[in-house]
Design an enzyme around this catalytic site. Structure first.
Site, PDB file in Angstrom:
ATOM      1  N   GLU A   1       0.828  -1.214   0.000  1.00 34.32           N
ATOM      2  CA  GLU A   1       0.000   0.000   0.000  1.00 34.32           C
ATOM      3  C   GLU A   1       0.859   1.259   0.000  1.00 34.32           C
ATOM      4  O   GLU A   1       0.452   2.295  -0.504  1.00 34.32           O
ATOM      5  CB  GLU A   1      -0.923   0.003   1.234  1.00 34.32           C
ATOM      6  CG  GLU A   1      -2.378   0.190   0.878  1.00 34.32           C
ATOM      7  CD  GLU A   1      -3.313   0.107   2.077  1.00 34.32           C
ATOM      8  OE1 GLU A   1      -4.418  -0.392   1.881  1.00 34.32           O
ATOM      9  OE2 GLU A   1      -2.966   0.542   3.194  1.00 34.32           O
TER      10      GLU A   1
ATOM     11  N   HIS B   1       8.591 -26.588   0.862  1.00 31.28           N
ATOM     12  CA  HIS B   1       7.944 -27.695   0.164  1.00 31.28           C
ATOM     13  C   HIS B   1       6.819 -27.206  -0.736  1.00 31.28           C
ATOM     14  O   HIS B   1       5.951 -27.981  -1.117  1.00 31.28           O
ATOM     15  CB  HIS B   1       7.435 -28.705   1.190  1.00 31.28           C
ATOM     16  CG  HIS B   1       8.556 -29.295   1.997  1.00 31.28           C
ATOM     17  ND1 HIS B   1       9.160 -30.488   1.678  1.00 31.28           N
ATOM     18  CD2 HIS B   1       9.227 -28.807   3.072  1.00 31.28           C
ATOM     19  CE1 HIS B   1      10.144 -30.735   2.546  1.00 31.28           C
ATOM     20  NE2 HIS B   1      10.207 -29.715   3.392  1.00 31.28           N
TER      21      HIS B   1
ATOM     22  N   LYS C   1     -14.121   1.563  -2.697  1.00 30.87           N
ATOM     23  CA  LYS C   1     -14.973   2.005  -1.585  1.00 30.87           C
ATOM     24  C   LYS C   1     -16.206   2.721  -2.125  1.00 30.87           C
ATOM     25  O   LYS C   1     -17.327   2.466  -1.683  1.00 30.87           O
ATOM     26  CB  LYS C   1     -14.191   2.973  -0.683  1.00 30.87           C
ATOM     27  CG  LYS C   1     -13.232   2.297   0.264  1.00 30.87           C
ATOM     28  CD  LYS C   1     -12.700   3.296   1.279  1.00 30.87           C
ATOM     29  CE  LYS C   1     -11.560   2.714   2.062  1.00 30.87           C
ATOM     30  NZ  LYS C   1     -10.898   3.679   2.931  1.00 30.87           N
TER      31      LYS C   1
HETATM   32  O1  PA5 Z   1      -3.463   1.433   5.737  1.00 27.47           O
HETATM   33  C1  PA5 Z   1      -4.567   1.926   5.616  1.00 27.47           C
HETATM   34  O2  PA5 Z   1      -4.747   3.135   5.647  1.00 27.47           O
HETATM   35  C2  PA5 Z   1      -5.798   1.049   5.439  1.00 27.47           C
HETATM   36  O3  PA5 Z   1      -5.503  -0.291   5.325  1.00 27.47           O
HETATM   37  C3  PA5 Z   1      -6.703   1.253   6.633  1.00 27.47           C
HETATM   38  O4  PA5 Z   1      -6.028   0.886   7.783  1.00 27.47           O
HETATM   39  C4  PA5 Z   1      -7.993   0.443   6.505  1.00 27.47           C
HETATM   40  O5  PA5 Z   1      -8.662   0.824   5.342  1.00 27.47           O
HETATM   41  C5  PA5 Z   1      -8.895   0.683   7.712  1.00 27.47           C
HETATM   42  O6  PA5 Z   1      -9.118   2.040   7.885  1.00 27.47           O
HETATM   43  P1  PA5 Z   1      -9.748   2.622   9.188  1.00 27.47           P
HETATM   44  O7  PA5 Z   1      -8.824   2.400  10.312  1.00 27.47           O
HETATM   45  O8  PA5 Z   1      -9.971   4.062   8.905  1.00 27.47           O
HETATM   46  O9  PA5 Z   1     -11.052   1.895   9.401  1.00 27.47           O
END
Ligand code: PA5
Length: 475
Positions: A301, A330, A444
């Protein structure tokens, strides 16, 4: 009394080491990185190291080991209350709000924690529910008693659909069981001002912890997001933070070639430029298996980004692959040795396992088995690590090894900070923003549209058209 991490000698004995020999041409052959290539990049490394120093204040996650003594105190108090009153602690969260708690629990608690009888467990059972699979949530209801359960709902944004749906479900589940007392059973971890969860928390007087401003999901393990669940399970969160602080000091070295995080990032970026689009993380310890999931999110990410420069689209990133030693020897090592030169492998080796099991003399008359007897499983796993590292190296594939003297709170805190710093420095070297995630918005928004959220009508039309067109190629 003095804690072990207060001793300089003990801390130094627990220092993580980065062995990057096998990234270099000298060890791995022409597919590796030449010493001259590293030397050539020095000015870029110096500039990036300087920018990291300048941005130190902005990178709020870097301050977490140093600025939370009051928060830690509150967490320990709340954890003590939970431990007295509960049989189960359920984290509701996803992505950065779940992967850290899962990884830390696996690394530092008994490997079969939830299966232990209560008297032998260092806290209530822990469930981290990071999916909304209806079967999973329904099955949870069969194994927890709501009256003896606390839910820790974690969402930085306070608006993530998955987590909010889980909260609605948990609130209803609790209300049916304990009525108005449901408020005692929910702890909210969220932003101090933004989002819907903080509103709900205030209106209902819920116990609340905050995700500090400027600490993004995947960099949030060392704030209440991860610390509360850990403390509830009896993990020493002060030592975890001390480990992170220790690594922060090691990573404050300005010479990139002497800085463990910077050298890891620098080598990985050079490997990417040579076409290594895959980053395998292969710890040789079950305790670290979910660190690979946490790392996968952090690396994917943070670096998976698109930049438009002079009208050209540039794409960055490496696909993380989760692998476990020895299990995946394995399953995947055939690919790592004989497959294409499109990956780097990062091993994590452990010098001393917390328990060992002897391989006894039983069938000494069968030479094919007898040689194993007299060793221990710890020796066997260590030998298999060395053997696999060798096999990968002689096949010409770049690899490196992070050496952990033991897996404990102090070393795990170091590992978390090491990977976070590596990721931030790689972002600097690539010239991208490692801290945003614009690419997840489309999905989203489409979900909002499908579920009828007001304001997403046009998106719903777009989706319906796309789904209509899709009827063509289904056989
Ligand atoms: O790294 C990130 O920003 C995402 O993976 C968020 O952690 C995830 O979408 C969850 O978001 P939130 O903590 O706002 O619910």
């Amino acid at each position: 009394h003095m804690k072990r991490f207060e001793s300089r000698e003990w801390r130094d004995s627990m220092r993580l080491r980065v062995d990057y020999n096998n990234m270099m041409q000298e060890f791995v052959g022409m597919r590796g990185i030449g010493a001259a290539m590293l030397a050539e990049q020095r000015p870029q490394y110096e500039a990036a190291a300087l920018r990291m120093e300048e941005k130190r204040g902005e990178m709020k996650w870097r301050q977490l080991p140093f600025n939370q003594s009051e928060v830690v105190h509150q967490i320990l108090e709340t954890a003590a209350w939970v431990r007295r009153n509960c049989d189960a602690f359920v984290v509701l969260g996803i992505g950065g709000s779940a992967l850290g708690p899962i990884a830390v629990q696996q690394a530092l608690s008994h490997l079969r924690y939830n299966d232990l009888p209560a008297a032998k467990r260092s806290g209530p059972k822990l469930y981290v529910e990071d999916n909304i699979d209806p079967e999973r949530m329904a099955s949870l209801m069969d194994v927890i008693d709501p009256a003896r359960t606390v839910f820790n709902v974690i969402t930085k944004s306070g608006s993530t659909s998955e987590t909010m749906s889980q909260l609605l479900w948990a609130t209803d589940f609790l209300k049916n069981a304990v009525g108005d007392a449901w408020r005692e059973h929910v702890i909210a971890t969220t932003d101090a001002e933004k989002g819907n969860l903080i509103k709900i928390a205030k209106e209902n007087d819920l116990r609340t912890f905050f995700v500090p401003d400027g600490v993004g999901g995947r960099f949030s393990e060392l704030c209440p997001v991860g610390l509360l669940a850990a403390a509830v399970c009896g993990i020493d969160i002060e030592e975890l933070l001390a480990g992170a602080a220790y690594m922060d000091a090691l990573c404050s070295e300005q010479d990139a070639l002497k800085n463990p995080a910077y050298i890891l990032a620098a080598l990985e970026v050079l490997a990417m430029k040579q076409g290594c689009n895959i980053s395998v993380l292969m710890p040789y310890a079950d305790s670290l298996r979910f660190m690979s999931d946490w790392y996968a999110q952090l690396w994917a990410e943070s670096l998976g980004k698109k930049l438009v420069k002079d009208g050209k689209v540039l794409r960055f990133g490496q696909t993380p692959v989760k692998s476990l030693g020895v299990t995946d020897q394995h399953s995947q090592v055939q690919l790592y040795t004989d497959g294409p030169f499109d990956k780097t492998i990062t091993f994590i080796s452990v010098e001393k396992y917390r328990s060992d099991v002897a391989v006894p003399h039983v069938f000494d008359d069968i030479p094919g088995i007898a040689f194993l007897s007299g060793h221990s499983l710890g020796e066997l796993i260590s030998a298999e690590f060395r053997a696999t590292e060798h096999a990968v190296t002689v096949s010409g594939h770049m690899n490196k090894n992070i050496i952990m003297p033991e897996v404990n709170e102090f070393t795990l805190g170091q590992l978390i900070m090491l990977f976070e710093m590596q990721t931030a420095f790689a972002g600097e070297l690539l010239g991208i923003d490692a801290f945003d995630q614009p690419g997840v918005e489309e999905g989203k928004n489409a979900t909002y549209a499908l579920l009828g959220k007001p304001g997403y009508e046009a998106k719903l039309d777009e989706l319906k058209k796309a789904e209509e067109a899709k009827k063509k190629l289904i056989v």
